[in-house]
Design an enzyme around this catalytic site. Structure first.
Site, PDB file in Angstrom:
ATOM      1  NE  ARG A 240     -12.671  -1.666   3.878  1.00  0.00           N
ATOM      2  CZ  ARG A 240     -12.657  -0.705   2.819  1.00  0.00           C
ATOM      3  NH1 ARG A 240     -11.851   0.046   2.548  1.00  0.00           N
ATOM      4  NH2 ARG A 240     -13.775  -0.970   1.966  1.00  0.00           N
ATOM      5  NE  ARG A 284     -23.766  11.469   6.942  1.00  0.00           N
ATOM      6  CZ  ARG A 284     -24.262  11.271   5.850  1.00  0.00           C
ATOM      7  NH1 ARG A 284     -25.009  12.055   5.088  1.00  0.00           N
ATOM      8  NH2 ARG A 284     -24.012   9.954   5.471  1.00  0.00           N
ATOM      9  N   GLY A 332     -14.177  13.885   3.926  1.00  0.00           N
ATOM     10  CA  GLY A 332     -13.188  15.046   3.418  1.00  0.00           C
ATOM     11  C   GLY A 332     -13.764  15.968   2.917  1.00  0.00           C
ATOM     12  CD  GLU A 383     -13.901   7.541  -7.120  1.00  0.00           C
ATOM     13  OE1 GLU A 383     -14.809   7.754  -6.473  1.00  0.00           O
ATOM     14  OE2 GLU A 383     -13.020   6.547  -6.617  1.00  0.00           O
TER      15      GLU A 383
END
Ligand code: AMP
Length: 398
Positions: A240, A284, A332, A383
């Site tokens: 994106r 990566r 992250g 999550e």
């Protein structure tokens, strides 16, 4: 009492699941059904730590759910399906309706359905997932956990776009954000690691995965976030573009003889890392290509790192300072170079990381130096655990 709770993420042709033993919060099994609707769908489930995979036709989500429940029995993961006391569903778009997770009823289903317009790829699939579990496990409570609900605390000046006001009134065009469950979870973990109530901290959370967003958090509440009406806004991501001048859309429509939907599709699927580097959407691969001398791979990464630093700078001003920055999600948590390159750009704020501590992957750890003016953490997100906890809280399972 110990119970089992299922966390579910249903996509249009997939269904990811994680089964927890609660309140111990242990993962009993997890897996995924992919390519639902096709002849060569597949089903993976972890049994005694090992992934078992089957390739077979799976007609629809109902069949997928039944297959999953049958496997739990046949693989002796549960003795009886009645051990599952609740199911939690990740929902991408909760719009203006939901500022917390909720117990599913007809009204909740109606609202998620109404919001399909704002998340046409996700909300319809979530509904199919909810209905499949309602049919397979009648009487078991279903809970919905929204990616957007944490961001409902944004003030008007943060969530409004400077567009004709009727677009907001009639069509609900505004910023909703995403990854809220992750931002909230890592902010709370960060406060626990610092040893202060989250209400006393100013935190910037950087959820950097294939999709990526940042969040400015004060008093434990979202004050601003980088994703918008859809997950296209904000920093560049795997495929994106993130923010750009909207005129690019009409300009390219004319040049390539495409319509706006087609161009926006390219901004969602052919841009970001992939578009700039021409190599891959995976960080990566880009890091490897860059190490081998590929300048466009380096550029794709640099554009993203700069934009992350830009957001952190603006959140520093918005929050009136920052106590802690948190890195989470695939990149992250796992890319030392990403963290190092972002923090390098924040030198003026007095942020410093210890290169040795930073050289880790997927660990919950403080990586800033003792003299850094802002603490920097890596905190792996979870999550599904938040979903399982919300099932316990809202279904009143004791
Ligand atoms: P997510 O969407 O959170 O699963 O994150 C996916 C992204 O994390 C991809 O761009 C991966 O390349 C990236 N990622 C995962 N592991 C590593 C790693 N060891 N080093 C760099 N990036 C990684």
């Amino acid at each position: 009492m110990s119970v089992k709770v299922m966390a579910v993420n249903a996509g249009s042709s997939s269904l990811k699941f994680k089964l927890f033993e609660m309140p111990a919060e242990t993962v009993i099994t997890d897996g995924v059904v992919e390519r639902i609707g096709l002849e060569d769908a597949y089903f993976t489930i972890r049994v005694n730590g090992e992934k078992k995979k089957q390739v077979l036709p799976i007609k629809d989500h109902g069949v997928a759910v039944q297959m999953l429940l049958d496997a739990l029995i046949s693989e002796h993961i549960v003795n009886d399906i009645s051990e599952i006391k609740g199911v939690g569903h990740r929902i991408v778009q909760g719009g203006w309706y939901f500022d917390d997770s909720v117990l599913v009823d007809d009204e909740v289903i109606r609202k998620i359905d109404e919001l399909c317009d704002l998340a046409p790829l996700h909300n319809p699939a979530h509904l199919i997932g909810i209905r499949a579990f309602m049919n397979a496990l009648p009487g078991v409570p279903n809970i919905t956990v929204f990616d957007t609900s944490f961001h409902q605390s944004m003030s008007e000046e943060s969530f409004m776009y400077a567009i004709p006001y009727e677009w907001y009134e009639k069509y609900h065009i505004r910023k909703y954000g995403a990854h809220g469950t992750s931002h909230k979870y890592v902010a709370n973990r960060c406060a626990a690691l610092i040893g202060k109530p989250v209400e006393e901290l100013k935190i910037v959370t950087c959820h950097l995965g294939n999709g990526a967003s940042l969040c400015a958090i004060e008093n434990g509440l979202c004050k601003d976030t980088s994703m918008g009406l859809t997950p296209l806004e904000g920093i560049p991501m795997g495929t994106r573009s993130g923010n750009l001048d909207p005129t690019v859309v009409s300009y390219i429509c004319n040049k390539l003889n495409l319509n706006a939907t087609e161009v926006v599709n390219m901004l969602n699927k052919k841009s970001g890392y992939l578009g700039v580097s021409g190599v891959s959407n995976d960080s990566r691969d880009l890091e490897a290509a860059m190490a081998a001398g590929n300048d466009r791979a380096r550029l794709a990464l640099d554009i993203q790192y700069k934009r992350i630093a830009d957001y952190i700078g603006s959140y520093y001003v918005l929050l009136g300072g920052i106590d802690a920055i948190v890195f989470t999600a695939g990149i992250g948590e796992n890319s030392p170079r990403c963290r190092q390159q972002v923090v390098r750009r924040l030198g003026v704020l007095g942020v410093k990381i210890d290169e040795e501590k930073n050289n880790v992957r997927g660990e919950e750890i403080l990586i800033s130096t003792p003299d850094s003016k802002i603490k920097v953490f890596i905190i792996p997100t979870d999550e599904e655990l938040v979903i399982a906890r919300d099932v316990m809280r809202l279904a009143h399972i004791k």
